[in-house]
Design a protein around this motif. Structure first.
Motif, short mmCIF file in Angstrom:
data_model
loop_
_atom_site.label_atom_id
_atom_site.label_comp_id
_atom_site.label_asym_id
_atom_site.label_seq_id
_atom_site.Cartn_x
_atom_site.Cartn_y
_atom_site.Cartn_z
N LYS A 136 0.55 -1.37 0.13
CA LYS A 136 0.30 -0.36 0.19
C LYS A 136 0.82 1.49 0.23
O LYS A 136 1.95 0.67 1.02
CB LYS A 136 -0.75 -0.05 1.20
N GLN A 137 0.60 1.90 -0.97
CA GLN A 137 0.95 3.13 -0.67
C GLN A 137 0.55 5.04 -1.30
O GLN A 137 -0.75 4.03 -1.97
CB GLN A 137 2.71 2.66 -1.84
N GLU A 138 1.16 5.86 -0.93
CA GLU A 138 0.44 7.50 -2.09
C GLU A 138 0.95 7.38 -3.22
O GLU A 138 2.52 7.97 -3.47
CB GLU A 138 0.63 8.13 -1.05
N VAL A 139 0.21 7.68 -4.20
CA VAL A 139 0.97 8.20 -5.58
C VAL A 139 0.00 9.57 -5.46
O VAL A 139 -0.77 9.45 -5.75
CB VAL A 139 0.83 7.08 -6.79
N ASN A 140 0.79 10.99 -5.56
CA ASN A 140 -0.02 11.73 -5.56
C ASN A 140 -1.55 12.41 -4.96
O ASN A 140 -2.37 12.48 -6.02
CB ASN A 140 -0.16 11.58 -7.44
N GLY A 141 -0.37 11.85 -4.02
CA GLY A 141 -2.10 12.14 -3.28
C GLY A 141 -3.39 10.81 -3.22
O GLY A 141 -4.19 11.14 -1.99
N LYS A 142 -3.29 9.91 -3.95
CA LYS A 142 -4.17 9.05 -3.88
C LYS A 142 -3.81 7.47 -3.15
O LYS A 142 -2.39 6.58 -4.13
CB LYS A 142 -4.61 8.62 -5.26
N LYS A 143 -4.35 7.15 -2.41
CA LYS A 143 -3.79 6.07 -1.99
C LYS A 143 -4.26 4.50 -3.38
O LYS A 143 -4.43 4.23 -3.11
CB LYS A 143 -4.68 5.03 -0.63
N GLU A 144 -2.55 3.70 -3.37
CA GLU A 144 -3.21 2.45 -4.00
C GLU A 144 -2.28 1.18 -3.73
O GLU A 144 -1.31 1.24 -3.00
CB GLU A 144 -2.74 3.26 -5.22
N THR A 145 -3.09 0.08 -4.35
CA THR A 145 -2.26 -1.11 -3.85
C THR A 145 -1.77 -1.79 -4.67
O THR A 145 -2.43 -2.00 -6.04
CB THR A 145 -3.37 -2.34 -2.87
N LEU A 146 -0.67 -1.91 -4.29
CA LEU A 146 0.36 -2.69 -5.44
C LEU A 146 0.42 -4.76 -5.94
O LEU A 146 0.59 -4.77 -4.08
CB LEU A 146 1.92 -2.21 -5.71
N LYS A 147 0.26 -5.05 -6.44
CA LYS A 147 0.36 -6.50 -6.13
C LYS A 147 1.54 -7.26 -6.98
O LYS A 147 2.19 -6.79 -7.68
CB LYS A 147 -0.43 -6.99 -6.88
N GLY A 148 2.34 -7.96 -5.78
CA GLY A 148 3.49 -7.90 -5.97
C GLY A 148 3.86 -9.23 -4.71
O GLY A 148 3.65 -10.68 -4.90
N PHE A 149 5.36 -9.49 -4.92
CA PHE A 149 5.99 -10.52 -3.59
C PHE A 149 7.07 -10.06 -2.75
O PHE A 149 7.99 -9.33 -2.73
CB PHE A 149 6.61 -11.21 -4.55
N HIS A 150 7.15 -10.70 -1.66
CA HIS A 150 7.53 -10.93 -0.80
C HIS A 150 9.08 -11.38 -0.81
O HIS A 150 8.43 -12.49 -0.32
CB HIS A 150 6.97 -10.96 0.58
N VAL A 151 10.68 -10.48 -1.39
CA VAL A 151 11.37 -11.80 -0.49
C VAL A 151 12.18 -11.64 0.01
O VAL A 151 12.19 -10.79 0.41
CB VAL A 151 12.03 -11.05 -2.30
N LYS A 152 13.49 -12.84 0.49
CA LYS A 152 13.88 -12.71 1.52
C LYS A 152 15.31 -13.04 1.07
O LYS A 152 15.18 -13.70 0.06
CB LYS A 152 13.59 -13.62 2.92
N LEU A 153 16.20 -12.99 0.97
CA LEU A 153 17.48 -12.88 0.76
C LEU A 153 18.49 -13.63 1.79
O LEU A 153 18.24 -13.44 3.06
CB LEU A 153 18.07 -11.76 0.37
N GLN A 154 18.83 -14.09 1.28
CA GLN A 154 20.38 -15.13 2.22
C GLN A 154 21.15 -13.96 3.30
O GLN A 154 21.28 -14.13 4.47
CB GLN A 154 21.70 -15.57 2.15
N ASP A 155 21.38 -12.66 2.42
CA ASP A 155 22.10 -11.55 3.21
C ASP A 155 21.72 -10.07 1.78
O ASP A 155 21.07 -10.66 1.05
CB ASP A 155 23.76 -11.70 3.56
N THR A 156 21.65 -9.19 2.74
CA THR A 156 21.45 -7.81 1.70
C THR A 156 21.96 -6.73 2.19
O THR A 156 22.54 -6.16 3.26
CB THR A 156 19.55 -7.58 1.60
N ILE A 157 22.21 -5.76 1.00
CA ILE A 157 22.77 -4.90 0.70
C ILE A 157 22.00 -3.96 1.14
O ILE A 157 22.54 -2.47 0.81
CB ILE A 157 24.21 -4.27 0.15
N LEU A 158 20.09 -4.11 0.99
CA LEU A 158 19.43 -2.82 0.89
C LEU A 158 18.48 -2.96 2.29
O LEU A 158 18.77 -3.77 3.03
CB LEU A 158 18.56 -3.06 0.11
N PHE A 159 19.25 -1.56 2.82
CA PHE A 159 18.68 -0.79 3.67
C PHE A 159 17.17 -1.42 4.52
O PHE A 159 16.17 -0.58 3.43
CB PHE A 159 19.44 -0.06 4.28
#
Length: 412
Positions: free
Chosen positions: A27-50
């Motif tokens: 769920k996120q807000e784009v140009n003041g409007k709330k919208e829901t994106l469909k996608g996937f939750h990914v877990k990695l062995q380790d990550t450099i993305l904070f």
């Protein structure tokens, strides 16, 4: 657990493997409007993305060629939201959006430095902070910060930057006595693993999960923009660190050049020039208002003095307002005359006023409102409001003439 992004904040690319991938929504807000994106939750062995935390927003980047749109922390694990699925077990190269990451490092380390010296110099404790998109804010537990204190604080933080003070990371067990000596606002309920300490040598030791520079010199410079009144007798201190100062300077200089061209004066005279313009505009507005009032009276008197005037009066003026229409209506003030007035763009939005005998006005008002695609209401022989479009004004006139003529014929 410490992620690779916390062990090496300067790493821009990293190879790891996909541990899990499951359907999810963002769920996120784009140009003041709330919208829901469909996608996937990914877990990695380790990550450099904070993953967001400690007042620092999450990183953006790529997992393979798939954008990571959001990174959050769940206990000891980082969860990456992506729009396309990734195969469990596959090796992937993770790339961080370095410009965003380094900006966050500069702002976060800058906050630690400002917070430490504000406390050391004046005893002002930091109660919260916000890493904004354009500028950051530190909430200080004091009702005000004096200009001299602000100047002294800015000079002190930049002196530390020039001194090339090292910034190191320590990992301590939760029962280590050294933990009690560091600054902290507490651990999250789901914290797991060792305690991470950000140590600015000789300045501050603070419990923190965020990404930081390895030396204060990497902050380049800090600019304290000023303060604002905060909540509950607190003060918000607004600051920029590093590249944000350069961008702010570039934008300010561009604005300055534009103002030089528009105002035909040097930068030092801009405030005075704008002040003169504002006073001139106010004088012109006052003069224009007086002229419109005089014009409204003359328009009404001209109609009243016309022997062939009839019992219907319609008038439109682009530059008018509600007061202009009201003066005309009050000057005419006749129970025998139906008055239809409009102001605004001829085929665009505007205002309208219908006044006259209360019966016909009440009957015709809603239809006028419908034809002008507007909003309004009426009582006591007046119906007025806003029109979304005056394009059908001529049709409204024809309708009013016909309906009012029929009404007066019935009365006779």
């Amino acid at each position: 657990m410490a992620f690779q992004c916390q062990r090496d904040c300067y790493m821009k690319e990293f190879v790891t493997s996909v541990v899990s991938c499951c359907p999810a929504e963002l769920k996120q807000e784009v140009n003041g409007k709330k919208e829901t994106l469909k996608g996937f939750h990914v877990k990695l062995q380790d990550t450099i993305l904070f993953p967001e935390g400690g007042g620092q927003p999450d990183d953006h980047g790529l997992i393979g060629d798939v954008p990571a749109l959001r990174v959050t922390r769940q206990g000891p694990e980082a969860v990456h939201f992506v729009s396309s699925p990734l195969e469990v077990g596959q090796q992937v190269q993770v790339k961080v959006d370095w410009e965003r990451r380094f900006d966050h490092m500069q702002q976060h380390s800058g906050q630690h430095l400002i917070t430490a010296l504000a406390d050391a110099f004046f005893g002002y404790k930091t109660t919260s902070w916000d890493l904004g998109r354009q500028r950051s804010t530190i909430e200080l537990d004091t009702p005000c910060v004096k200009p001299a204190q602000l100047q002294a604080l800015e000079e002190a933080v930049n002196e530390k930057i020039r001194a090339h003070v090292p910034v190191t990371v320590q990992l301590l067990s939760i029962d280590d006595p050294a933990v009690e000596k560091v600054r902290s606002r507490g651990l999250p309920d789901d914290h797991a693993g060792p305690i991470r300490i950000i140590d600015i040598e000789g300045v501050d030791a603070n419990m923190c999960c965020g990404t930081h520079v390895s030396n204060l010199s990497h902050l380049q410079v800090i600019k304290l923009l000023g303060t604002e009144k905060g909540k509950k007798n607190k003060t918000n201190l607004i600051f920029l660190a590093g590249n944000r100062v350069l961008k702010y300077t570039e934008k300010s200089y561009s604005t300055e050049r534009s103002l030089v061209s528009l105002l035909k004066t040097g930068p030092d005279e801009h405030v005075e020039a704008v002040d003169k313009l504002q006073k001139s505009v106010k004088l012109l507005q006052k003069t224009n208002l007086n002229l419109l009032r005089d014009m409204a009276v003359l328009i009404a008197q001209n109609f009243k003095s016309d022997p062939q005037r009839g019992n219907f009066f319609s008038y439109h003026k682009k530059e008018g307002d509600n007061e202009f229409m009201g003066i005309i209506a009050n000057e005419l003030n006749s129970e025998e005359t139906l008055v239809f007035l409009t102001v605004g763009e001829e085929k665009g939005p505007g205002l309208f006023l219908l006044t006259g005998p209360s019966g016909p006005v009440s009957d015709m008002g809603p239809r006028v409102l419908e034809m002008l695609q507007g909003k309004g209401a009426g009582k006591n022989g007046r119906f007025q409001g806003k029109a979304n479009s005056l394009a059908r004004r001529g049709e409204v006139e024809d309708f009013l003439r016909q309906h009012f003529k029929h009404h007066t014929s019935e009365e006779e």
